[in-house]
Design a protein around this motif. Structure first.
Motif, short mmCIF file in Angstrom:
data_model
loop_
_atom_site.label_atom_id
_atom_site.label_comp_id
_atom_site.label_asym_id
_atom_site.label_seq_id
_atom_site.Cartn_x
_atom_site.Cartn_y
_atom_site.Cartn_z
N LYS A 19 7.54 31.71 51.22
CA LYS A 19 7.78 30.28 51.11
C LYS A 19 6.69 29.58 51.90
CE LYS A 19 12.65 30.63 50.00
NZ LYS A 19 14.03 30.20 50.26
N LEU A 20 6.82 28.32 52.17
CA LEU A 20 5.74 27.53 52.74
C LEU A 20 5.16 28.13 54.02
CD1 LEU A 20 6.83 23.83 52.21
CD2 LEU A 20 4.84 24.96 51.26
N PHE A 27 -5.35 25.03 49.87
CA PHE A 27 -5.24 24.71 48.44
C PHE A 27 -3.89 25.17 47.89
CE2 PHE A 27 -5.79 26.70 44.16
CZ PHE A 27 -5.73 25.53 43.42
N VAL A 28 -3.52 26.40 48.15
CA VAL A 28 -2.27 26.94 47.62
C VAL A 28 -1.07 26.30 48.31
CG1 VAL A 28 -0.88 29.03 47.29
CG2 VAL A 28 -3.35 29.10 46.91
N PHE A 29 -1.18 26.01 49.61
CA PHE A 29 -0.11 25.33 50.33
C PHE A 29 0.20 23.98 49.69
CE2 PHE A 29 1.61 22.54 53.55
CZ PHE A 29 2.54 23.32 54.22
N ASP A 30 -0.86 23.21 49.42
CA ASP A 30 -0.68 21.90 48.81
C ASP A 30 -0.12 22.03 47.40
OD1 ASP A 30 -1.34 18.90 48.82
OD2 ASP A 30 -2.39 19.59 47.03
N LEU A 31 -0.62 22.99 46.63
CA LEU A 31 -0.12 23.24 45.28
C LEU A 31 1.37 23.58 45.30
CD1 LEU A 31 -0.79 23.88 42.20
CD2 LEU A 31 -1.06 26.25 42.95
N TYR A 32 1.76 24.44 46.21
CA TYR A 32 3.14 24.89 46.30
C TYR A 32 4.07 23.74 46.70
CZ TYR A 32 6.98 28.16 47.30
OH TYR A 32 8.18 28.85 47.31
N ARG A 33 3.66 23.01 47.73
CA ARG A 33 4.53 21.95 48.26
C ARG A 33 4.64 20.77 47.30
NH1 ARG A 33 2.53 19.01 53.62
NH2 ARG A 33 0.94 18.39 52.09
N ASN A 34 3.52 20.35 46.71
CA ASN A 34 3.50 19.09 45.96
C ASN A 34 3.63 19.25 44.45
OD1 ASN A 34 3.10 17.50 48.32
ND2 ASN A 34 0.94 18.09 48.32
N GLY A 40 11.06 15.76 41.84
CA GLY A 40 11.20 14.45 41.22
C GLY A 40 11.35 14.56 39.71
N HIS A 41 11.79 13.46 39.12
CA HIS A 41 12.06 13.44 37.67
C HIS A 41 11.02 12.58 36.96
CE1 HIS A 41 14.62 13.95 34.15
NE2 HIS A 41 14.34 12.70 33.86
N PHE A 42 10.53 13.08 35.84
CA PHE A 42 9.61 12.34 34.98
C PHE A 42 10.33 11.99 33.68
CE2 PHE A 42 6.89 14.88 37.70
CZ PHE A 42 5.83 14.03 38.02
N PRO A 43 10.15 10.77 33.17
CA PRO A 43 10.80 10.40 31.89
C PRO A 43 10.45 11.35 30.75
CG PRO A 43 9.90 8.45 32.98
CD PRO A 43 9.42 9.64 33.77
N ALA A 44 9.27 11.96 30.79
CA ALA A 44 8.88 12.90 29.73
C ALA A 44 9.83 14.08 29.64
CB ALA A 44 7.45 13.40 29.98
N TYR A 45 10.42 14.47 30.76
CA TYR A 45 11.39 15.57 30.75
C TYR A 45 12.51 15.26 29.75
CZ TYR A 45 9.48 17.31 35.25
OH TYR A 45 8.68 17.79 36.26
N ASP A 46 13.01 14.03 29.78
CA ASP A 46 14.12 13.65 28.91
C ASP A 46 13.71 13.69 27.45
OD1 ASP A 46 15.74 13.17 31.15
OD2 ASP A 46 15.02 11.11 31.32
N ARG A 47 12.48 13.23 27.14
CA ARG A 47 12.02 13.23 25.76
C ARG A 47 11.92 14.65 25.21
NH1 ARG A 47 8.86 8.99 27.93
NH2 ARG A 47 7.01 10.31 28.24
N LEU A 98 4.83 23.59 33.86
CA LEU A 98 3.58 23.38 33.14
C LEU A 98 3.23 21.90 33.08
CD1 LEU A 98 4.15 25.94 30.25
CD2 LEU A 98 2.39 26.10 32.01
N PHE A 99 4.22 21.06 32.87
CA PHE A 99 4.00 19.61 32.88
C PHE A 99 3.39 19.18 34.21
CE2 PHE A 99 5.23 15.37 34.12
CZ PHE A 99 5.08 14.60 32.98
N ARG A 100 3.97 19.64 35.32
CA ARG A 100 3.48 19.22 36.64
C ARG A 100 2.08 19.75 36.93
NH1 ARG A 100 8.74 20.73 37.90
NH2 ARG A 100 8.09 22.51 39.17
N LEU A 101 1.80 20.96 36.47
CA LEU A 101 0.45 21.51 36.66
C LEU A 101 -0.58 20.66 35.93
CD1 LEU A 101 1.24 25.31 36.29
CD2 LEU A 101 0.36 24.21 38.37
N VAL A 102 -0.30 20.33 34.68
CA VAL A 102 -1.22 19.49 33.91
C VAL A 102 -1.30 18.10 34.52
CG1 VAL A 102 -1.60 18.39 31.66
CG2 VAL A 102 -0.95 20.79 31.79
N ASN A 103 -0.18 17.56 34.92
CA ASN A 103 -0.15 16.24 35.54
C ASN A 103 -0.96 16.21 36.83
OD1 ASN A 103 1.01 13.47 35.73
ND2 ASN A 103 2.00 14.31 37.55
N SER A 104 -0.96 17.32 37.56
CA SER A 104 -1.69 17.39 38.83
C SER A 104 -3.19 17.60 38.62
CB SER A 104 -1.12 18.53 39.69
OG SER A 104 -1.87 18.68 40.88
#
Length: 261
Positions: A19-20, A27-34, A40-47, A98-104
């Motif tokens: 874990k953290l 780099f990996v610490f920031d990737l893992y934490r954030n 958090g919730h993204f409206p795209a999840y619902d779609r 995958l959404f969050r990885l692309v979003n990041s």
């Protein structure tokens, strides 16, 4: 692979995962934490989940064509759309990862090797509407339904390439300058997996992100993951059990992480 072996592999993964507090790479610490642990919730999840729900209730039978595990021998059988949605699409937890990885990372060019009904593709496309999405599917009937799903969600940037990956992947790579993000879910045998990985490496760069699906699915996939980690061009990997993340950042030491997810 048997369910017993998969359970044993998962137990070992849980015992070895960090874990953290166990991560020393910034780099990996920031990737893992954030990104990985982001709740958090993204409206795209619902779609996308609304689309999944429609597919899970769809009783239509499709004459599915399978090119076989790394072969060109066509196999056909009837499957209900709802059964394909239940077994072939990544679960919400991993689609949203995958959404969050692309979003990041905000890639401009994304390849997805294995479209199925387009549910996972939709997560990739929703995360970066300006990206060029290239998704590959061998079954024309499934591809037709995936295209309908992209139209339903208004995902105009998705280009679906039909046919055998052995034929289509290299041709499509010739049409792009660089490959920023790739999700490998097109075959679960060692030789095709390594072949597609090596082919995609021809267009990777320092900040590319490759995601390997089902890295413990079989003995062949475990060997492929082991060899990918050892590849001289691979610098950092993150083992999340059901998926593996691959990075090529030469400014950081070669390291492999097993993270609790």
């Amino acid at each position: 692979m048997s369910s017993v072996q998969l359970a044993a592999d998962y137990l070992l993964y849980r015992l070895r995962s960090f874990k953290l507090h166990g991560i020393h790479s910034p780099f990996v610490f920031d990737l893992y934490r954030n990104v990985l642990l982001h709740t958090g919730h993204f409206p795209a999840y619902d779609r996308v989940e609304s689309l999944r729900e429609k597919m899970l209730q769809d009783d239509r039978k499709l004459q599915v064509t399978d090119l076989g595990a790394g072969s060109k021998n066509l196999k056909q059988w009837q499957r209900a759309v709802k059964e394909i949605a239940r077994t072939s699409a990544k679960p919400p937890k991993y689609g949203q990862l995958l959404f969050r990885l692309v979003n990041s990372f905000q890639p401009e060019t994304i390849f997805e090797l294995g479209t199925s009904l387009g549910i996972t593709t939709s997560y990739l496309a929703e995360a970066r509407t300006q990206a060029s999405i290239h998704t590959f599917e061998g079954c024309p009937v499934t591809a037709k339904l995936a295209r309908e799903n992209f139209k339903r969600l208004g995902l105009k940037q998705v280009q679906l390439i039909e046919g055998d990956l052995d034929d289509t992947l290299e041709r499509q790579l010739l049409k792009i300058v660089k490959l920023d993000f790739a999700f490998f879910d097109g075959n679960h045998r060692y030789t095709p997996t390594m072949q597609y990985f090596e082919t995609c490496l021809t267009k990777h760069h320092e900040y590319s992100v490759f995601v390997m699906d089902d890295i413990y699915w079989s003995g062949e996939m475990k060997q492929a993951w082991k060899d990918i980690k050892a590849h001289p061009q691979v610098m950092q990997t993150v083992d999340l059990f059901f998926v593996g993340l691959v990075f090529f950042r030469t400014t950081q030491p070669k390291e492999h992480f097993i993270l609790s997810f």
